[in-house]
Motif scaffolding. Structure first.
Motif, mmCIF file in Angstrom:
data_model
loop_
_atom_site.group_PDB
_atom_site.id
_atom_site.type_symbol
_atom_site.label_atom_id
_atom_site.label_comp_id
_atom_site.label_asym_id
_atom_site.label_seq_id
_atom_site.Cartn_x
_atom_site.Cartn_y
_atom_site.Cartn_z
ATOM 1 N N GLN A 49 10.781 -4.767 30.651
ATOM 2 C CA GLN A 49 12.218 -4.520 30.610
ATOM 3 C C GLN A 49 12.552 -3.122 31.114
ATOM 4 O OE1 GLN A 49 14.438 -6.832 30.058
ATOM 5 N NE2 GLN A 49 16.088 -5.361 30.456
ATOM 6 N N GLU A 50 11.707 -2.154 30.772
ATOM 7 C CA GLU A 50 11.913 -0.771 31.218
ATOM 8 C C GLU A 50 11.828 -0.690 32.742
ATOM 9 O OE1 GLU A 50 9.073 2.667 30.370
ATOM 10 O OE2 GLU A 50 10.424 2.719 28.648
ATOM 11 N N ILE A 51 10.852 -1.388 33.332
ATOM 12 C CA ILE A 51 10.701 -1.402 34.789
ATOM 13 C C ILE A 51 11.917 -2.047 35.448
ATOM 14 C CG2 ILE A 51 9.360 -2.405 36.689
ATOM 15 C CD1 ILE A 51 6.868 -2.091 34.873
ATOM 16 N N ARG A 52 12.377 -3.153 34.883
ATOM 17 C CA ARG A 52 13.543 -3.851 35.441
ATOM 18 C C ARG A 52 14.783 -2.962 35.425
ATOM 19 N NH1 ARG A 52 12.339 -9.564 32.368
ATOM 20 N NH2 ARG A 52 11.015 -10.491 33.992
ATOM 21 N N GLU A 53 14.969 -2.271 34.307
ATOM 22 C CA GLU A 53 16.130 -1.389 34.199
ATOM 23 C C GLU A 53 16.041 -0.275 35.225
ATOM 24 O OE1 GLU A 53 18.862 -1.665 32.330
ATOM 25 O OE2 GLU A 53 18.116 -3.595 31.599
ATOM 26 N N ASP A 54 14.848 0.254 35.425
ATOM 27 C CA ASP A 54 14.655 1.340 36.372
ATOM 28 C C ASP A 54 14.906 0.875 37.805
ATOM 29 O OD1 ASP A 54 13.968 4.052 36.837
ATOM 30 O OD2 ASP A 54 12.005 3.417 37.561
ATOM 31 N N LEU A 55 14.543 -0.378 38.093
ATOM 32 C CA LEU A 55 14.691 -0.906 39.460
ATOM 33 C C LEU A 55 16.131 -1.262 39.820
ATOM 34 C CD1 LEU A 55 11.508 -3.154 39.667
ATOM 35 C CD2 LEU A 55 11.908 -0.998 40.864
ATOM 36 N N LYS A 82 18.943 -1.748 43.490
ATOM 37 C CA LYS A 82 19.798 -2.887 43.786
ATOM 38 C C LYS A 82 21.231 -2.439 44.026
ATOM 39 C CE LYS A 82 21.195 -7.411 41.974
ATOM 40 N NZ LYS A 82 21.076 -8.362 40.851
ATOM 41 N N LYS A 83 21.665 -1.433 43.258
ATOM 42 C CA LYS A 83 23.043 -0.943 43.401
ATOM 43 C C LYS A 83 23.258 -0.296 44.770
ATOM 44 C CE LYS A 83 23.706 -0.039 38.464
ATOM 45 N NZ LYS A 83 23.871 1.018 37.419
ATOM 46 N N GLY A 84 22.197 0.307 45.307
ATOM 47 C CA GLY A 84 22.340 0.984 46.587
ATOM 48 C C GLY A 84 22.099 0.088 47.787
ATOM 49 N N ALA A 85 21.631 -1.153 47.521
ATOM 50 C CA ALA A 85 21.340 -2.080 48.636
ATOM 51 C C ALA A 85 22.623 -2.671 49.204
ATOM 52 C CB ALA A 85 20.423 -3.186 48.145
#
Length: 211
Positions: A197-203, A207-210
């Motif tokens: 979950q921590e990795i997903r949140e960090d990634l 996605k926001k910048g794509a």
């Protein structure tokens, strides 16, 4: 992030050497804790209350059941065996791997209630060796030994429910094999949910910048 410990169930036929294995594992490695079981059976020679088991009456055990104070419990050869809840939850939170040395009935209940638990079945190389070990203990009558061997035949039908089966022919090798299995199991994704979950949140920032 400190990983929460995992619940390890060590089961096996009476006489398979579970106790010796667990004792050696705890002595060699620091990140294991042994959950002391509660039982209504009588202490064997040199067994101490609060060290090997919590020895209680049938009435006391049934009171613990009613108060939801046990993680699991089962009846084996006419006696109750169960796992006190508070200690287990406390040690897991500290990051320790908690070992439950319990019979197959309790193990299956643990797997049902705690899918992330790790079940390991310990067995001697063959049935003749099991009989030899039981007789060599010198703590039980021929009648009780016969009961334990009959029970072992019944328990053999449930081994497939375990995650791993380990042959205890050489104790030191058995200890190392169990430790390797536990270490690998700590890396299985189902036991690293918080990290995932921590990795997903960090990634999400990418996605926001794509476009």
């Amino acid at each position: 992030m400190e990983q929460k410990g995992i619940l390890i169930v060590i089961s096996g036929f009476s006489g398979a050497g579970k106790g010796s294995l667990v004792k050696a594992l705890l002595k060699k490695y620091q990140n294991y804790s042994l959950s002391i079981s509660m039982t209504t059976r009588q202490p064997r020679v040199k067994e101490e209350n609060g060290v090997h088991y919590f020895f209680v009456t049938k009435e006391e055990f049934e009171r613990a059941i009613a108060d939801n104070g046990l993680v699991e419990y089962a009846c084996y050869c006419g006696n109750y065996y169960g796992t006190p809840r508070a200690y287990v939850e406390s040690e897991l939170a500290k990051g320790n791997n908690v070992i439950l040395e319990i019979e197959i009935q309790g193990a299956l209940k643990i797997k049902e209630r705690f899918p992330e638990s790790l079940l390991i079945f310990i067995t001697p190389p063959n049935g003749d060796e099991l009989k030899r070990r039981l007789e060599g203990r010198g703590t039980e009558s021929a009648e009780v030994i016969a009961q334990r061997l009959a029970r072992a035949e019944e328990e053999s039908e449930g081994i497939e429910a375990y995650d791993y089966i380990v042959i205890n022919d050489d104790l030191e090798e058995c200890v190392e094999e169990v430790h390797r299995l536990v270490d690998a199991s700590r890396k299985v994704p189902i036991r690293r949910k918080e990290l995932i979950q921590e990795i997903r949140e960090d990634l999400k920032k990418f996605k926001k910048g794509a476009k």
